[in-house]
Design an enzyme around this catalytic site. Structure first.
Site, PDB file in Angstrom:
ATOM      1  CG  ASP A 118      43.457  45.472  50.599  1.00 13.03           C
ATOM      2  OD1 ASP A 118      43.115  44.283  50.687  1.00 13.03           O
ATOM      3  OD2 ASP A 118      42.891  46.298  49.866  1.00 13.03           O
ATOM      4  CG  ASP A 225      42.145  40.467  48.040  1.00  6.53           C
ATOM      5  OD1 ASP A 225      41.564  41.417  47.501  1.00  6.53           O
ATOM      6  OD2 ASP A 225      42.651  39.525  47.405  1.00  6.53           O
ATOM      7  CD  GLU A 282      37.187  41.240  47.410  1.00  6.44           C
ATOM      8  OE1 GLU A 282      36.953  41.841  46.356  1.00  6.44           O
ATOM      9  OE2 GLU A 282      38.248  40.616  47.616  1.00  6.44           O
ATOM     10  CG  HIS A 356      40.252  48.299  44.050  1.00  6.99           C
ATOM     11  ND1 HIS A 356      39.540  47.996  45.204  1.00  6.99           N
ATOM     12  CD2 HIS A 356      40.982  47.191  43.761  1.00  6.99           C
ATOM     13  CE1 HIS A 356      39.832  46.771  45.577  1.00  6.99           C
ATOM     14  NE2 HIS A 356      40.705  46.255  44.727  1.00  6.99           N
ATOM     15  CG  ASP A 357      38.280  44.879  42.538  1.00  5.33           C
ATOM     16  OD1 ASP A 357      39.359  45.154  41.972  1.00  5.33           O
ATOM     17  OD2 ASP A 357      38.201  44.217  43.582  1.00  5.33           O
TER      18      ASP A 357
HETATM   19  C1  NOJ Z   1      40.016  41.307  45.083  1.00  8.38           C
HETATM   20  C2  NOJ Z   1      40.690  42.617  44.916  1.00  8.38           C
HETATM   21  O1  NOJ Z   1      39.816  43.638  45.303  1.00  8.38           O
HETATM   22  C3  NOJ Z   1      41.090  42.711  43.464  1.00  8.38           C
HETATM   23  O2  NOJ Z   1      41.523  43.987  43.092  1.00  8.38           O
HETATM   24  C4  NOJ Z   1      42.156  41.677  43.226  1.00  8.38           C
HETATM   25  O3  NOJ Z   1      42.475  41.664  41.859  1.00  8.38           O
HETATM   26  C5  NOJ Z   1      41.687  40.283  43.641  1.00  8.38           C
HETATM   27  N1  NOJ Z   1      40.987  40.268  44.884  1.00  8.38           N
HETATM   28  C6  NOJ Z   1      42.852  39.370  43.774  1.00  8.38           C
HETATM   29  O4  NOJ Z   1      43.622  39.756  44.890  1.00  8.38           O
END
Ligand code: NOJ
Length: 583
Positions: A118, A225, A282, A356-357
């Site tokens: 990551d 990210d 992302e 994970h989000d």
């Molecule tokens: C996206 C990540 O997937 C998430 O878990 C994180 O809180 C935010 N970006 C900030 O880095």
């Protein structure tokens, strides 16, 4: 950035062997995401770690995945569970050491798998030495972050003095006042995650150097990210706050005018394409057009991006993720089909249901009741893996893990959830409605421990886990799933095997069928050699296949199904799916 010295492996000369990364290898690959904190705890402190992951590699090899994407394990104060990094070139002691990551790389490579790290470079931790130095207005690093004076005519540090009216993704203003210098710094996420200023070439070079260091260490790519936030407008102006909310979304800055330039520069300076590294960005708030430009191989930016559109359909159109709305199947199908069509000629899709989000796939898009959990988890897998793109499996998805459905705010750990709860209550929202939104959408749904077996804490830890295991681990666990040939695990294994052996699954043209059907998800994948037909029942009722709008299945061969070898019939069982090769 520190240069670790006490680790023999660090000093060894390494070359990143590209021979097992042929051109476009990532198109036929399946990626497995590990959220280290919740995967496997080797030392009983209740938090997952790298040795824990190493001890599970044979499980991943049995599933057949090609790549592991590891959520952050770098040194971090853990304000956002590692997405706030204070040293990019070291490992947080919570997770292990550089020697452990070397062992992980070696263990994966020995088993024919790869490692994607990551990369969190839109922001650092406020404890990163770069930011610590930047706090001094006289420092050469001042310009590495977004420092701005208070709004004209307003006393600095008083309400309304923030340079713009933007809200942070994790509640509150996106600006934090720094008393020492009398200025504000920008943080699109928590105040402990200040945004780096990518306009400054020194910032970019420091990031590229760090990336090369990881490539030299043997990693096979990067998941980037919120990478579309790195280019921001240089003029920062107010946005429009939604009704009843105090702040405008800070994501107005997404996809700034230098995004393509920065990504192409990164690609060139790190040698991303030259070494056939896997790159996935992302990109919240990105359109198909943006994604196409970023993933068109001719532009040498990224291989693929994570879109957010399909995971934003179950919220009200002008609301936030917490404003829940029904999601009719035709809307979901149409969205995935648009992305298939949009990236058909140039670019490449990533395919995911959860991470994970996001809440757990089976709880969100399937049916997590005991009766249909297994069938619907399998069918979600069938549909996703048969689209054109690279599929991502989030830990536990392959055994049909479900949401945690916490009922009390005290059960939550995630800062986004906890902050949202406080902000929503302060705005006068009903406590019950807020908890309901959290139980459906909180990121903690995905972060409960991986369910390995039916021992206490799901076999995740011998200590007390940082987040409690879902009590359904007694039934839903990897040990049971591996032993049962009809489990979700074995269906995912078969899907991955199918992709590896069938070029049509990888690259065939996609065409959506019966788009308006509210329970049937049907599409074809076509190559010069064959047409595959995918039929999936997205309901808990029997489904009689429509006579119109579907191809003739006479003589078709069942390649893979969720309900055994039933073969081509004209009725699908509840949550049944089939992959057929047409005659
Ligand atoms: C996206 C990540 O997937 C998430 O878990 C994180 O809180 C935010 N970006 C900030 O880095």
């Amino acid at each position: 950035m520190s240069t670790p010295t006490n680790d023999a492996a660090t000093n060894a000369t390494r070359t990143n062997d590209t021979s097992d990364r042929p051109d476009g290898w990532w198109k036929s690959a399946v990626v497995y995401q590990i959220y280290p904190r919740s995967f496997s705890d080797s030392n009983g402190d209740g938090i997952g770690d790298i040795p824990g992951i190493v001890s599970r590699l044979d499980y991943l090899a049995a599933l057949g995945v090609d790549v592991v994407w590891l959520s952050p394990v770098y040194t971090s104060p853990q304000d956002d569970n590692g997405y706030d990094i204070s040293d990019y070139q070291n490992i947080d002691p919570t997770f292990g050491s550089l020697a452990d990551i070397d062992a992980l790389i070696a263990g994966l490579h020995q088993r024919g798998m790869k490692l994607v790290m990551d990369l969190v470079v839109n922001h650092t931790s406020d404890e990163h030495p770069w930011f610590v130095e930047s706090r001094d207005p006289a420092s050469p690093k001042r310009d590495w972050y977004w420092w701005r004076p208070a709004r004209d005519g307003v006393e600095p540090g008083t309400p309304g003095a923030e340079p713009t009216n933007w809200g942070a993704a994790f509640s509150g203003s996106a600006w934090q006042y720094d008393e020492v210098s009398g200025e504000y710094f920008l943080h699109l996420f928590s105040p402990k995650q200040p945004d780096l200023n990518w306009e400054n070439p020194e910032v970019r070079e420091a990031v590229y150097a760090m990336m090369r260091w990881w490539v030299d260490r043997g990693v096979d790519g990067f998941r980037m990210d919120v990478i579309n936030l790195i280019s921001k407008p240089t003029e920062l102006t107010d946005g429009e706050a939604p009704p009843g909310r105090p702040y405008a979304s800070a994501f107005v800055v997404a996809n700034g005018h230098r995004l393509d330039e920065f990504l192409a520069e990164m690609n060139e300076r790190v040698g991303l394409d030259a070494q056939n590294l896997l790159t996935v960005g992302e990109m919240p708030g990105s359109s198909i057009a943006t994604a196409r430009a970023v993933t068109d191989p001719a532009n040498h930016e990224l291989n693929m991006v994570f879109t957010f559109e399909h995971v934003s359909l179950d919220q009200t159109p002008d609301g936030s993720k917490w404003d829940l709305a029904e999601l009719p199947l035709p809307v979901l199908k149409a969205n995935l089909a648009e992305w298939q069509d949009g990236l058909a000629e140039a670019g490449w899709n990533s395919l995911y249901w959860n991470n994970h989000d996001q809440p757990r796939a089976v709880s969100r898009f399937g049916d997590d009741s005991p009766e249909f959990r297994v069938a619907s988890a399998k069918t979600l897998g069938t549909v996703l893996h048969l689209h054109r793109g690279t599929p991502y499996v989030y830990q536990g998805e392959e055994i049909g893990m479900t949401n945690s459905y916490f009922t009390d705010i005290a059960q939550y750990s995630d800062l986004e959830s906890v902050n949202y709860h406080a902000e929503a209550l302060s705005l006068g929202m009903e406590a019950e409605a807020v908890l309901q939104s959290l139980s459906v959408k909180s990121r903690d749904n995905a972060r409960t421990p991986m369910q390995w077996d039916d021992r206490s804490h799901a076999g995740f830890s011998e200590g007390v886990p940082w987040l409690p295991a879902n009590p359904n681990y007694v039934v839903v666990n990897a040990h049971t799933a591996v032993a049962d040939p009809s489990s979700v695990f074995h269906h995912y294994r078969a899907l991955i095997e199918l992709r590896h052996g069938n070029p049509t699954v990888v690259d065939g043209r996609f065409s959506l069928l019966a788009p308006d059907h509210d329970r049937l998800w049907a599409f074809t994948r076509t190559s010069a050699d064959e047409t595959l037909l995918v039929l999936a029942n997205f309901s808990a009722q029997l489904l009689d296949l429509p006579t119109d709008g579907l191809p003739d299945t006479t003589g078709a061969m069942l390649l893979l199904g969720t309900h055994g070898d039933a073969g081509p019939g004209d009725t699908l069982a509840p949550w049944e799916s089939r992959v057929l090769r047409l005659a």
